[in-house]
Design an enzyme around this catalytic site. Sequence first.
Site, PDB file in Angstrom:
ATOM      1  N   LYS A 125      -4.228  -9.255  -5.779  1.00 28.58           N
ATOM      2  CA  LYS A 125      -5.461  -9.487  -5.027  1.00 28.58           C
ATOM      3  C   LYS A 125      -6.571  -8.516  -5.473  1.00 28.58           C
ATOM      4  O   LYS A 125      -6.313  -7.348  -5.706  1.00 28.58           O
ATOM      5  CB  LYS A 125      -5.151  -9.260  -3.542  1.00 28.58           C
ATOM      6  CG  LYS A 125      -6.322  -9.394  -2.608  1.00 28.58           C
ATOM      7  CD  LYS A 125      -5.901  -9.112  -1.167  1.00 28.58           C
ATOM      8  CE  LYS A 125      -6.188  -7.694  -0.725  1.00 28.58           C
ATOM      9  NZ  LYS A 125      -7.591  -7.341  -0.616  1.00 28.58           N
ATOM     10  N   LYS A 171     -11.081  -3.643  -2.689  1.00 29.79           N
ATOM     11  CA  LYS A 171     -12.114  -2.627  -2.882  1.00 29.79           C
ATOM     12  C   LYS A 171     -11.519  -1.260  -3.169  1.00 29.79           C
ATOM     13  O   LYS A 171     -12.158  -0.402  -3.733  1.00 29.79           O
ATOM     14  CB  LYS A 171     -13.081  -2.607  -1.700  1.00 29.79           C
ATOM     15  CG  LYS A 171     -12.520  -2.147  -0.391  1.00 29.79           C
ATOM     16  CD  LYS A 171     -13.662  -1.980   0.613  1.00 29.79           C
ATOM     17  CE  LYS A 171     -13.754  -3.163   1.560  1.00 29.79           C
ATOM     18  NZ  LYS A 171     -12.631  -3.214   2.517  1.00 29.79           N
ATOM     19  N   LYS A 219       0.817  -1.219   0.000  1.00 30.86           N
ATOM     20  CA  LYS A 219       0.000   0.000   0.000  1.00 30.86           C
ATOM     21  C   LYS A 219       0.851   1.270   0.000  1.00 30.86           C
ATOM     22  O   LYS A 219       0.438   2.276  -0.552  1.00 30.86           O
ATOM     23  CB  LYS A 219      -0.975  -0.007   1.183  1.00 30.86           C
ATOM     24  CG  LYS A 219      -2.067  -1.063   1.017  1.00 30.86           C
ATOM     25  CD  LYS A 219      -3.292  -0.770   1.852  1.00 30.86           C
ATOM     26  CE  LYS A 219      -4.367  -1.798   1.510  1.00 30.86           C
ATOM     27  NZ  LYS A 219      -5.652  -1.518   2.138  1.00 30.86           N
TER      28      LYS A 219
HETATM   29  P1  ATP Z   1      -8.689  -2.455   0.950  1.00 32.16           P
HETATM   30  O1  ATP Z   1      -8.251  -2.455  -0.486  1.00 32.16           O
HETATM   31  O2  ATP Z   1      -9.255  -1.129   1.389  1.00 32.16           O
HETATM   32  O3  ATP Z   1      -7.646  -3.003   1.888  1.00 32.16           O
HETATM   33  P2  ATP Z   1      -9.981  -5.036   0.890  1.00 32.16           P
HETATM   34  O4  ATP Z   1     -10.776  -5.415  -0.303  1.00 32.16           O
HETATM   35  O5  ATP Z   1      -8.630  -5.626   1.053  1.00 32.16           O
HETATM   36  O6  ATP Z   1      -9.945  -3.448   0.983  1.00 32.16           O
HETATM   37  P3  ATP Z   1     -10.508  -5.318   3.728  1.00 32.16           P
HETATM   38  O7  ATP Z   1     -11.566  -4.531   4.402  1.00 32.16           O
HETATM   39  O8  ATP Z   1      -9.095  -4.888   3.884  1.00 32.16           O
HETATM   40  O9  ATP Z   1     -10.867  -5.392   2.166  1.00 32.16           O
HETATM   41  O10 ATP Z   1     -10.621  -6.833   4.181  1.00 32.16           O
HETATM   42  C1  ATP Z   1     -11.824  -7.391   4.682  1.00 32.16           C
HETATM   43  C2  ATP Z   1     -11.740  -8.896   4.681  1.00 32.16           C
HETATM   44  O11 ATP Z   1     -11.798  -9.389   3.339  1.00 32.16           O
HETATM   45  C3  ATP Z   1     -10.439  -9.445   5.269  1.00 32.16           C
HETATM   46  O12 ATP Z   1     -10.734 -10.616   5.998  1.00 32.16           O
HETATM   47  C4  ATP Z   1      -9.624  -9.783   4.060  1.00 32.16           C
HETATM   48  O13 ATP Z   1      -8.677 -10.802   4.306  1.00 32.16           O
HETATM   49  C5  ATP Z   1     -10.700 -10.264   3.102  1.00 32.16           C
HETATM   50  N1  ATP Z   1     -10.313 -10.065   1.701  1.00 32.16           N
HETATM   51  C6  ATP Z   1      -9.930  -8.893   1.135  1.00 32.16           C
HETATM   52  N2  ATP Z   1      -9.669  -9.077  -0.154  1.00 32.16           N
HETATM   53  C7  ATP Z   1      -9.861 -10.386  -0.433  1.00 32.16           C
HETATM   54  C8  ATP Z   1      -9.736 -11.186  -1.607  1.00 32.16           C
HETATM   55  N3  ATP Z   1      -9.347 -10.660  -2.753  1.00 32.16           N
HETATM   56  N4  ATP Z   1     -10.032 -12.516  -1.530  1.00 32.16           N
HETATM   57  C9  ATP Z   1     -10.441 -13.059  -0.362  1.00 32.16           C
HETATM   58  N5  ATP Z   1     -10.573 -12.361   0.796  1.00 32.16           N
HETATM   59  C10 ATP Z   1     -10.293 -11.035   0.769  1.00 32.16           C
HETATM   60 MG    MG Z   2      -7.373  -5.001   2.700  1.00 31.58          MG
END
Ligand code: ATP
Ligand code: MG
Length: 329
Positions: free
Chosen positions: A195, A198, A111
Amino acid sequence: MSTIFSGVQPSGEMTIGNYIGAMRRFVTYQDTHNCLFCVVNQHAITVPQKPDELKQSARKLAALYMAIGIDPKKATIFIQSEVRAHAALAWIMTCLSSMGELERMTQYKDKSQQHGKNETIPAGLFVYPPLMAADILLYQTTHVPVGDDQKQHLELTRDLAARFNARYGETFSIPEPLIAKSGARIMSLQTPTKKMSKSDPNNAATIFLLEDLAKTKKKIMRAQTDSDGIVRFDIENKPGISNLMTLRAALTNETMDTMTAAYDGKGYGDFKKDLAEIITETLAPLQEEHKKLMDDPIVDTVLNEGAEKAHALAEQTLKKVEGKMGLSR
Ligand code: ATP
Ligand code: MG
């Protein structure tokens, strides 16, 4: 009874990765465990957020927890910033951490690299893991269902808990990660070696849970694949189609071999069309339920009660911790 804690950041629109890797699994624990599910808005501000959007996203995420089937009578749903103990214990966890171990965190590396050369890196990104440790440890959590990307942060949480216990006496339970066997890391539709997130600025890379399903279909049809046209699971050499197969397997429980056999002689187009259909069937009822909840004051009642319950539990741990450290009279 064991205790489950997990959180999702209201840092944008929730993705199908969040759903498969984390959120939908929460529902399966609520009958057998003490469960706390948190909207971690203090994690979201580790990068700049627009205040009105952050507020909206937090409520939206709380409604989504309910729409996917988390029953507020069984599990506690609350917003992180409404329980002051999180930030208080986070400071203590920060003081317990070393620069070196925080520098090794891959999420921080990824990040912070996304920030341009001449941009400053928010310090919040660096101290994200001690805040996450605080979230988990406040509730004497025994199990944490998360996606595979959070495994390293959970290891650090365990280290910090053990370090505190060794230094000041038995205080925290040591939490175990619960990571799904498949679907724990859904990849970007456009860069399938990365990955799905969001906060990815490329909209075409991500399936959002609450987006217009016609858009979802277009994104799947345009998802990056390879040129050999054979539906076969091979992450190394065919990351694009392998990711789509993982998505499908997570929703239908089919095996990779069954899919390969079913699409023998057909192209990626057919596979993608069918996957879009499967995703639509999963998301349509969820979206409908979410829409109803967004207009329902029940969401605020649940959040008020959730914050109260979480506060009572968190204070017990925080008082104990402060007492042991000499942060008391
Ligand atoms: P950001 O990009 O803001 O970090 P994010 O999509 O990674 O958002 P988080 O809120 O950080 O989402 O994570 C919430 C949950 O979703 C965590 O348990 C994380 O491990 C899971 N998660 C995030 N992205 C993935 C993915 N691509 N596949 C499976 N699980 C995910
Ligand atoms: Mg995340």
